[in-house]
Design a protein around this motif. Structure first.
Motif, PDB file in Angstrom:
ATOM      1  N   ARG A 141      14.752  -9.552  21.147  1.00 57.55           N
ATOM      2  CA  ARG A 141      15.253  -8.607  20.144  1.00 57.55           C
ATOM      3  C   ARG A 141      14.461  -8.774  18.859  1.00 57.55           C
ATOM      4  O   ARG A 141      14.272  -9.891  18.370  1.00 57.55           O
ATOM      5  N   VAL A 142      14.006  -7.668  18.289  1.00 57.72           N
ATOM      6  CA  VAL A 142      13.231  -7.712  17.054  1.00 57.72           C
ATOM      7  C   VAL A 142      13.674  -6.592  16.116  1.00 57.72           C
ATOM      8  O   VAL A 142      14.340  -5.640  16.517  1.00 57.72           O
ATOM      9  N   GLN A 143      13.259  -6.742  14.884  1.00 55.62           N
ATOM     10  CA  GLN A 143      13.467  -5.712  13.876  1.00 55.62           C
ATOM     11  C   GLN A 143      12.123  -5.428  13.222  1.00 55.62           C
ATOM     12  O   GLN A 143      11.469  -6.340  12.717  1.00 55.62           O
ATOM     13  N   ALA A 144      11.703  -4.171  13.277  1.00 54.20           N
ATOM     14  CA  ALA A 144      10.427  -3.761  12.689  1.00 54.20           C
ATOM     15  C   ALA A 144      10.707  -2.989  11.412  1.00 54.20           C
ATOM     16  O   ALA A 144      11.461  -2.010  11.424  1.00 54.20           O
ATOM     17  N   VAL A 145      10.097  -3.436  10.318  1.00 54.33           N
ATOM     18  CA  VAL A 145      10.337  -2.814   9.015  1.00 54.33           C
ATOM     19  C   VAL A 145       8.990  -2.412   8.425  1.00 54.33           C
ATOM     20  O   VAL A 145       8.033  -3.190   8.441  1.00 54.33           O
ATOM     21  N   CYS A 146       8.941  -1.194   7.919  1.00 52.77           N
ATOM     22  CA  CYS A 146       7.691  -0.682   7.359  1.00 52.77           C
ATOM     23  C   CYS A 146       8.016   0.162   6.131  1.00 52.77           C
ATOM     24  O   CYS A 146       9.052   0.846   6.086  1.00 52.77           O
ATOM     25  N   ALA A 147       7.153   0.109   5.107  1.00 55.95           N
ATOM     26  CA  ALA A 147       7.375   0.883   3.889  1.00 55.95           C
ATOM     27  C   ALA A 147       6.045   1.164   3.218  1.00 55.95           C
ATOM     28  O   ALA A 147       5.083   0.399   3.366  1.00 55.95           O
ATOM     29  N   ARG A 148       6.020   2.273   2.482  1.00 57.53           N
ATOM     30  CA  ARG A 148       4.850   2.618   1.667  1.00 57.53           C
ATOM     31  C   ARG A 148       5.290   2.775   0.224  1.00 57.53           C
ATOM     32  O   ARG A 148       6.297   3.414  -0.060  1.00 57.53           O
ATOM     33  N   SER A 149       4.537   2.167  -0.672  1.00 59.63           N
ATOM     34  CA  SER A 149       4.853   2.262  -2.090  1.00 59.63           C
ATOM     35  C   SER A 149       4.332   3.577  -2.655  1.00 59.63           C
ATOM     36  O   SER A 149       3.658   4.350  -1.964  1.00 59.63           O
ATOM     37  N   SER A 150       4.624   3.817  -3.905  1.00 57.85           N
ATOM     38  CA  SER A 150       4.224   5.075  -4.545  1.00 57.85           C
ATOM     39  C   SER A 150       2.708   5.222  -4.613  1.00 57.85           C
ATOM     40  O   SER A 150       2.190   6.345  -4.638  1.00 57.85           O
ATOM     41  N   ASP A 151       1.981   4.106  -4.604  1.00 59.52           N
ATOM     42  CA  ASP A 151       0.518   4.191  -4.653  1.00 59.52           C
ATOM     43  C   ASP A 151      -0.115   4.224  -3.264  1.00 59.52           C
ATOM     44  O   ASP A 151      -1.328   4.136  -3.120  1.00 59.52           O
ATOM     45  N   GLY A 152       0.731   4.323  -2.230  1.00 53.67           N
ATOM     46  CA  GLY A 152       0.216   4.442  -0.870  1.00 53.67           C
ATOM     47  C   GLY A 152       0.012   3.129  -0.158  1.00 53.67           C
ATOM     48  O   GLY A 152      -0.385   3.110   1.008  1.00 53.67           O
ATOM     49  N   THR A 153       0.301   2.006  -0.831  1.00 57.71           N
ATOM     50  CA  THR A 153       0.152   0.698  -0.190  1.00 57.71           C
ATOM     51  C   THR A 153       1.192   0.540   0.918  1.00 57.71           C
ATOM     52  O   THR A 153       2.376   0.808   0.722  1.00 57.71           O
ATOM     53  N   ARG A 154       0.738   0.088   2.088  1.00 60.70           N
ATOM     54  CA  ARG A 154       1.626  -0.068   3.240  1.00 60.70           C
ATOM     55  C   ARG A 154       2.015  -1.521   3.407  1.00 60.70           C
ATOM     56  O   ARG A 154       1.190  -2.432   3.284  1.00 60.70           O
ATOM     57  N   ALA A 155       3.292  -1.756   3.694  1.00 62.41           N
ATOM     58  CA  ALA A 155       3.794  -3.101   3.996  1.00 62.41           C
ATOM     59  C   ALA A 155       4.571  -3.012   5.294  1.00 62.41           C
ATOM     60  O   ALA A 155       5.363  -2.089   5.498  1.00 62.41           O
ATOM     61  N   ALA A 156       4.344  -3.954   6.199  1.00 62.71           N
ATOM     62  CA  ALA A 156       5.046  -3.962   7.484  1.00 62.71           C
ATOM     63  C   ALA A 156       5.355  -5.401   7.860  1.00 62.71           C
ATOM     64  O   ALA A 156       4.579  -6.316   7.566  1.00 62.71           O
ATOM     65  N   ARG A 157       6.489  -5.579   8.530  1.00 65.62           N
ATOM     66  CA  ARG A 157       6.881  -6.923   8.924  1.00 65.62           C
ATOM     67  C   ARG A 157       7.694  -6.847  10.215  1.00 65.62           C
ATOM     68  O   ARG A 157       8.400  -5.870  10.457  1.00 65.62           O
ATOM     69  N   LEU A 158       7.574  -7.896  11.019  1.00 66.22           N
ATOM     70  CA  LEU A 158       8.314  -7.985  12.274  1.00 66.22           C
ATOM     71  C   LEU A 158       9.183  -9.228  12.213  1.00 66.22           C
ATOM     72  O   LEU A 158       8.694 -10.322  11.928  1.00 66.22           O
ATOM     73  N   TYR A 159      10.488  -9.048  12.493  1.00 70.88           N
ATOM     74  CA  TYR A 159      11.435 -10.150  12.428  1.00 70.88           C
ATOM     75  C   TYR A 159      12.059 -10.408  13.799  1.00 70.88           C
ATOM     76  O   TYR A 159      12.258  -9.482  14.585  1.00 70.88           O
ATOM     77  N   SER A 160      12.417 -11.675  14.045  1.00 68.34           N
ATOM     78  CA  SER A 160      13.258 -11.990  15.191  1.00 68.34           C
ATOM     79  C   SER A 160      14.692 -11.613  14.847  1.00 68.34           C
ATOM     80  O   SER A 160      14.996 -11.259  13.708  1.00 68.34           O
ATOM     81  N   ARG A 161      15.589 -11.727  15.803  1.00 67.90           N
ATOM     82  CA  ARG A 161      16.968 -11.314  15.528  1.00 67.90           C
ATOM     83  C   ARG A 161      17.669 -12.240  14.540  1.00 67.90           C
ATOM     84  O   ARG A 161      18.684 -11.879  13.949  1.00 67.90           O
ATOM     85  N   THR A 162      17.122 -13.444  14.334  1.00 65.09           N
ATOM     86  CA  THR A 162      17.704 -14.370  13.369  1.00 65.09           C
ATOM     87  C   THR A 162      17.075 -14.253  11.985  1.00 65.09           C
ATOM     88  O   THR A 162      17.437 -14.995  11.076  1.00 65.09           O
TER      89      THR A 162
END
Length: 552
Positions: free
Chosen positions: A236-257
C-alpha cells in the motif's frame, strides 16, 4: 528518565485499554516540554539510533560480568534489556562524569542521536550507572527499539487527544506534519494553541484501513451499500504530487505508515504528474501484466536501485482512492464521489500517455454469494491475466468518508484462504515483553530426502497465530522435550515418531538462498496444534516446491 521508565513498567503490566490511555494522559499532563514530546516519539516508534545497537549493550555487559553467567542468565530471562538491567553492577562511588545523576529522557535521546560512535559506550555506561533497575531496563528497551509495552502508536495519540476534548482522528490528521518534541500538538490538545498546520507541499495523509470480515459479519451488511474491488498483492502506498505557482513540481511516495520511500522508486516518482494525493497499491507491471509479490520483492528494501533493476522491475501504481486534488481535500466526501473523481483523473492521465498509473477496477456483484464466487476465481470475474496477483477483495461503503485508522464498519477485507502445511517444531526461543517467560518464537521444518534417508529442513519461523492456552501447551512441550541448546535457542525433539506437528498458515512462497530448504514463507503463523498427527506424517518439501512452481 525514571518517570518514563515507571510509565513503561506500568503499561507493560496493565491489560486494560482505557487504563493504558489514562496512564499515558496523566504522564503527558504532568510532564513538561520537551520531555513529554520525546516520550511520545518513543511510544509511537519515531526514534531510531544509528550507532546504538544491541551489540553495544552486549559488549558493555561482557566487560562487567562473567560472560558464562550472563549467557545463562539471558537464557533464563529471555530478554536482553531485562537481563542486563538486572545484572548491571552498582557503581563504586560517583561516576567520573555526570555524578550519580539520573539522566533526563531528552538528554539520552539527544546523546544517542549526536554522539560519535566511539563515545557511546562510555556515555551509555554512565547513564546506566545513574539509573535504577527499571530505569536501566527502559533505557535499553529504548536503544533496542523494542518497547513492547502493549501501547500502540494509535493508543499514544489517543492519550494526547484525551488531554483536551479532541477526537483521536483529529490528532491522526495533523500527525504527519509534526515533529519531536510536538510542542504545538500538546498546546492544541490542552487548548493553549491553534490547530497545527503543515507547510509541506506534498504531505502524507493518514491512511484508512479495513477490518478482516468474518462469516458472521455478512448477515448485518447490505450488498447494495458496498462497492467491491480487488485486493492486489503488493504494498500500500500514497502518491502525492503538486506544482507551485512558478511551475516547480514536487512529488513524493509514501508507505502506508508515512515513511518516505521515494528514493527506492525514482522511476515511479519521476512519472507522477498530477496535482493531488492518490491511495493505491505499488506493483510491478511487465507487458501489461501484474507480477506476483515475489517479483515485487526484488525492488523492496534496496539501498541502491540500479539502471538494470529499473528496467527489469518497472514500478506501477494501481489507484484505489483519491484523497486530494488541486488543493481540495476529498476525504470528507463519500466514496462514490471520490471514486468518480478518481476515474476522471485516471482517464485524463491515460489520454496524456501516462503508463505508470492506472485504475483498480471494481468487481461487479449482486449478492454475497456472487462476490464469494468472484473471490474464488478472479480470472473469470474480470481480473484476467492479473488474477495471480489478487489476494482477495475489498468491500468499501459507498457513503463512507476516508477516515484515518481502522474504523470498524466502513471497509472490510476478505482475503483469499491461506495455504497451509503441516510442519514439525524444530527450535524455540523465548519471546519479549510479556512473553519473555514463554518459548513463543518457533522454527519449523518439513521432510525431504537426505543422504541417509528423510531429514527435516527448516522452512519458516512464526511467533503468532496461537491462543494463550496453546502457547502454554507449546511452552510445556519445549521445556520437556529440549535436546540441545544454542544460546537462547532450544532444539526440541523432532523424530519421525516423537515431536510436535504445527499446522502453519502462510500467504505465499518465495525462493531463498538464506534457508537450507531453498524456500521462504510469507506471513507464516500457527493455525493449530496437531497433537493428533505424528511427525512422520508431516508434509514434505516437494509439496512446497510444487506450490512455488505454480506461483512462479
Amino acid at each position: 528518565m525514571n518517570r518514563f521508565a515507571e510509565l513503561l513498567d506500568r503499561l507493560s503490566y496493565e491489560p486494560r485499554r482505557n487504563a493504558k490511555i489514562r496512564l499515558m494522559s496523566e504522564y503527558f499532563r504532568s510532564t513538561p516540554d520537551p520531555e513529554r514530546g520525546v516520550a511520545l516519539a518513543a511510544l509511537t516508534g519515531k526514534l531510531s539510533f544509528t550507532n546504538a545497537k544491541p551489540g553495544l549493550i552486549r559488549a558493555l555487559i561482557a566487560e562487567r560480568t562473567d560472560p558464562v553467567l550472563f549467557e545463562l542468565s539471558y537464557d533464563y530471562v529471555g530478554d536482553l534489556s531485562e537481563t542486563v538491567a538486572l545484572m548491571w553492577p552498582a557503581p563504586k562511588g560517583l561516576p567520573e562524569m555526570g555524578g550519580n545523576h539520573a539522566p533526563f529522557l531528552s538528554e539520552i535521546v539527544e546523546g544517542l542521536e549526536t554522539l560519535p560512535k566511539r563515545d557511546l559506550p562510555r556515555q551509555l555506561a554512565l547513564w546506566l550507572d545513574g539509573l535504577d533497575e527499571t530505569g536501566r531496563w527502559a533505557l535499553l528497551k529504548l536503544i533496542t527499539g523494542a518497547l513492547r509495552v502493549g501501547a500502540s502508536a494509535r493508543l499514544a495519540k489517543t492519550a494526547v487527544a484525551a488531554l483536551g476534548d479532541l477526537p483521536p482522528d483529529e490528532v491522526e490528521l495533523v500527525w504527519p506534519g509534526l515533529s519531536m518534541p510536538y510542542r504545538e500538538l500538546f498546546a492544541w490538545a490542552e487548548g493553549k494553541g491553534e490547530r497545527p498546520q503543515t507547510t509541506d507541499p506534498v504531505p502524507f495523509r493518514p491512511v484508512m484501513l479495513a477490518h478482516a470480515i468474518e462469516e458472521t459479519d455478512f448477515s448485518a451488511l447490505d450488498p447494495a451499500s458496498f462497492a467491491a474491488e480487488w485486493k492486489w498483492d503488493g504494498i500500500r502506498v500514497q502518491a502525492v504530487c503538486a506544482r507551485s505557482s512558478d511551475g516547480t513540481r514536487a512529488a513524493r511516495l509514501y508507505s502506508r505508515t508515512g515513511e518516505d520511500i521515494s528514493g527506492a522508486f525514482p522511476d515511479l516518482v519521476e512519472a507522477l504528474d498530477f496535482d493531488g494525493a492518490l491511495d493505491g497499491e505499488l506493483l510491478i507491471v511487465r507487458e501489461k501484466r501484474v507480477e506476483t509479490f515475489n517479483v515485487l520483492q526484488q525492488r523492496l528494501n534496496r539501498k541502491a536501485v540500479t539502471t538494470k533493476m529499473l528496467a527489469e522491475f518497472p514500478a506501477h501504481i494501481r489507484a484505489y482512492d483519491l484523497l486530494a486534488v488541486a488543493g481540495e481535500d476529498l476525504r470528507p466526501l463519500p466514496f462514490r464521489d471520490r471514486r468518480a473523481r478518481l476515474e476522471a483523473l485516471i482517464a485524463r492521465l491515460e489520454t496524456q500517455g501516462h503508463t505508470r498509473l492506472d485504475l483498480s477496477p471494481l468487481v461487479p456483484f449482486a449478492d454475497w454469494e456472487g462476490l464469494a464466487a468472484a473471490r474464488r476465481d478472479p480470472a473469470s470475474a474480470g481480473a484476467g491475466l492479473d488474477a495471480e496477483a489478487v489476494e482477495g477483495v475489498m468491500l468499501k461503503g459507498w457513503d463512507t468518508a476516508y477516515l484515518p485508522g481502522r474504523p470498524k464498519g466502513p471497509w472490510w477485507k476478505w482475503k483469499r484462504d491461506p495455504h497451509t502445511v503441516d510442519a514439525v517444531l524444530m527450535y524455540a526461543q523465548r519471546g519479549h515483553g510479556k512473553r519473555s517467560s514463554f518459548y513463543s518464537d518457533y522454527t519449523f521444518g518439513v521432510w525431504t530426502q537426505g543422504e541417509e534417508g528423510d531429514v527435516l529442513v527448516p522452512v519458516g519461523k512464526a511467533y503468532f497465530g496461537f491462543t494463550d492456552q496453546e502457547l502454554i501447551e507449546i511452552d510445556k512441550f519445549v521445556r520437556r522435550a529440549t535436546i540441545n541448546r544454542f544460546g537462547p535457542v532450544r532444539e526440541v525433539l523432532h523424530e519421525p515418531d516423537e515431536g510436535l506437528v504445527l499446522e502453519v498458515a502462510f500467504e505465499g512462497l518465495a525462493r531463498s538462498t538464506r534457508h537450507r530448504s531453498g524456500v521462504a514463507m510469507r506471513f507464516p503463523r500457527i493455525a493449530r496444534l496437531r497433537w493428533d498427527k505424528p511427525p512422520r506424517e508431516a508434509d514434505r518439501l516437494e509439496t512446497l516446491e510444487a506450490l512455488l512452481r505454480q506461483e512462479e
